[in-house]
Scaffold this motif. Sequence first.
Motif, PDB file in Angstrom:
ATOM      1  N   LEU A 163       0.871  -1.166   0.000  1.00 51.22           N
ATOM      2  CA  LEU A 163       0.000   0.000   0.000  1.00 51.22           C
ATOM      3  C   LEU A 163       0.908   1.215   0.000  1.00 51.22           C
ATOM      4  O   LEU A 163       1.883   1.264   0.740  1.00 51.22           O
ATOM      5  N   ARG A 164       0.570   2.196  -0.807  1.00 50.33           N
ATOM      6  CA  ARG A 164       1.383   3.405  -0.926  1.00 50.33           C
ATOM      7  C   ARG A 164       0.556   4.601  -0.481  1.00 50.33           C
ATOM      8  O   ARG A 164      -0.498   4.871  -1.032  1.00 50.33           O
ATOM      9  N   ILE A 165       1.075   5.284   0.546  1.00 49.44           N
ATOM     10  CA  ILE A 165       0.403   6.448   1.109  1.00 49.44           C
ATOM     11  C   ILE A 165       1.219   7.681   0.733  1.00 49.44           C
ATOM     12  O   ILE A 165       2.382   7.800   1.105  1.00 49.44           O
ATOM     13  N   VAL A 166       0.580   8.594   0.009  1.00 51.62           N
ATOM     14  CA  VAL A 166       1.248   9.827  -0.394  1.00 51.62           C
ATOM     15  C   VAL A 166       1.061  10.857   0.717  1.00 51.62           C
ATOM     16  O   VAL A 166      -0.046  11.088   1.183  1.00 51.62           O
ATOM     17  N   GLY A 167       2.154  11.461   1.145  1.00 49.97           N
ATOM     18  CA  GLY A 167       2.111  12.466   2.205  1.00 49.97           C
ATOM     19  C   GLY A 167       1.318  13.689   1.787  1.00 49.97           C
ATOM     20  O   GLY A 167       1.492  14.199   0.688  1.00 49.97           O
ATOM     21  N   GLN A 168       0.448  14.171   2.668  1.00 45.35           N
ATOM     22  CA  GLN A 168      -0.414  15.304   2.352  1.00 45.35           C
ATOM     23  C   GLN A 168       0.351  16.622   2.333  1.00 45.35           C
ATOM     24  O   GLN A 168       0.210  17.411   1.423  1.00 45.35           O
ATOM     25  N   LEU A 169       1.139  16.883   3.353  1.00 48.57           N
ATOM     26  CA  LEU A 169       1.789  18.181   3.461  1.00 48.57           C
ATOM     27  C   LEU A 169       3.211  18.189   2.924  1.00 48.57           C
ATOM     28  O   LEU A 169       3.622  19.104   2.210  1.00 48.57           O
ATOM     29  N   ARG A 170       3.986  17.192   3.305  1.00 47.39           N
ATOM     30  CA  ARG A 170       5.401  17.174   2.932  1.00 47.39           C
ATOM     31  C   ARG A 170       5.675  16.386   1.667  1.00 47.39           C
ATOM     32  O   ARG A 170       6.800  16.321   1.218  1.00 47.39           O
ATOM     33  N   GLY A 171       4.672  15.742   1.129  1.00 42.86           N
ATOM     34  CA  GLY A 171       4.889  14.892  -0.031  1.00 42.86           C
ATOM     35  C   GLY A 171       5.557  13.598   0.398  1.00 42.86           C
ATOM     36  O   GLY A 171       5.489  13.199   1.547  1.00 42.86           O
ATOM     37  N   GLY A 172       6.230  12.957  -0.494  1.00 44.07           N
ATOM     38  CA  GLY A 172       6.865  11.687  -0.174  1.00 44.07           C
ATOM     39  C   GLY A 172       5.840  10.561  -0.156  1.00 44.07           C
ATOM     40  O   GLY A 172       4.640  10.800  -0.119  1.00 44.07           O
ATOM     41  N   VAL A 173       6.325   9.346  -0.183  1.00 44.03           N
ATOM     42  CA  VAL A 173       5.453   8.176  -0.196  1.00 44.03           C
ATOM     43  C   VAL A 173       5.886   7.234   0.908  1.00 44.03           C
ATOM     44  O   VAL A 173       7.062   6.904   1.035  1.00 44.03           O
ATOM     45  N   LYS A 174       4.926   6.802   1.717  1.00 43.45           N
ATOM     46  CA  LYS A 174       5.175   5.787   2.734  1.00 43.45           C
ATOM     47  C   LYS A 174       4.661   4.467   2.166  1.00 43.45           C
ATOM     48  O   LYS A 174       3.519   4.389   1.707  1.00 43.45           O
ATOM     49  N   ILE A 175       5.507   3.446   2.160  1.00 47.45           N
ATOM     50  CA  ILE A 175       5.149   2.163   1.552  1.00 47.45           C
ATOM     51  C   ILE A 175       4.974   1.117   2.648  1.00 47.45           C
ATOM     52  O   ILE A 175       5.913   0.819   3.388  1.00 47.45           O
ATOM     53  N   LEU A 176       3.762   0.562   2.743  1.00 43.18           N
ATOM     54  CA  LEU A 176       3.469  -0.514   3.683  1.00 43.18           C
ATOM     55  C   LEU A 176       3.600  -1.831   2.927  1.00 43.18           C
ATOM     56  O   LEU A 176       2.894  -2.068   1.944  1.00 43.18           O
ATOM     57  N   LYS A 177       4.516  -2.684   3.383  1.00 43.82           N
ATOM     58  CA  LYS A 177       4.787  -3.956   2.707  1.00 43.82           C
ATOM     59  C   LYS A 177       4.063  -5.088   3.422  1.00 43.82           C
ATOM     60  O   LYS A 177       4.144  -5.200   4.644  1.00 43.82           O
ATOM     61  N   PHE A 178       3.385  -5.940   2.656  1.00 46.92           N
ATOM     62  CA  PHE A 178       2.633  -7.057   3.214  1.00 46.92           C
ATOM     63  C   PHE A 178       3.337  -8.376   2.932  1.00 46.92           C
ATOM     64  O   PHE A 178       3.836  -8.590   1.836  1.00 46.92           O
ATOM     65  N   ASN A 179       3.362  -9.247   3.922  1.00 50.15           N
ATOM     66  CA  ASN A 179       3.771 -10.637   3.747  1.00 50.15           C
ATOM     67  C   ASN A 179       2.525 -11.450   4.072  1.00 50.15           C
ATOM     68  O   ASN A 179       2.192 -11.662   5.242  1.00 50.15           O
ATOM     69  N   LEU A 180       1.812 -11.865   3.025  1.00 51.63           N
ATOM     70  CA  LEU A 180       0.530 -12.543   3.215  1.00 51.63           C
ATOM     71  C   LEU A 180       0.691 -13.923   3.837  1.00 51.63           C
ATOM     72  O   LEU A 180      -0.203 -14.389   4.541  1.00 51.63           O
ATOM     73  N   ASP A 181       1.827 -14.580   3.596  1.00 54.01           N
ATOM     74  CA  ASP A 181       2.053 -15.899   4.180  1.00 54.01           C
ATOM     75  C   ASP A 181       2.183 -15.821   5.698  1.00 54.01           C
ATOM     76  O   ASP A 181       1.700 -16.687   6.422  1.00 54.01           O
ATOM     77  N   LYS A 182       2.831 -14.793   6.196  1.00 52.72           N
ATOM     78  CA  LYS A 182       3.021 -14.619   7.639  1.00 52.72           C
ATOM     79  C   LYS A 182       1.949 -13.727   8.269  1.00 52.72           C
ATOM     80  O   LYS A 182       1.943 -13.541   9.481  1.00 52.72           O
TER      81      LYS A 182
END
Length: 150
Positions: free
Chosen positions: A111-130
Amino acid sequence: MEAYRNFRWVVLLSISSFTFSCSSPKEKTDLQDQIVGKYASQSESTFDYYKDTVEIKPTDEGKFDVQVIAHWSNAKKDDPKRPVNKVAGVWNKGKPGSILVADFQTSDTTLRIVGQLRGGVKILKFNLDKAIVEWPGDDGETLIYTKVDN
């Protein structure tokens, strides 16, 4: 020359059809259904222990709402000078976080969350097996959230 142009179009159409056929809509929906839910994490700092719960919900627009719905903290030592977490062993509930809107990336299950004020992208990585999600913190550390039953 005409044969070269026709060959180029055939190659372009072949690549396009292969690209779009690799991830079927059903596969994408299955992955999206697997990441929806609540995730819990435990961590600590120099002075406190933390327990957080994150909820991930789909939206009508094909995106996801991501929110910290519970943020608990507990002091490691008594400290009457602190405004919160004064007494060790007492869990204090913080405010829920704001709702963040995220785009789903099928290719790497993130999941990629784009920062509202400062910009940038926070990336949430999923491991579906675990059944875990890795959430990068602002301090460079990564929090690990484990999926919990609703």
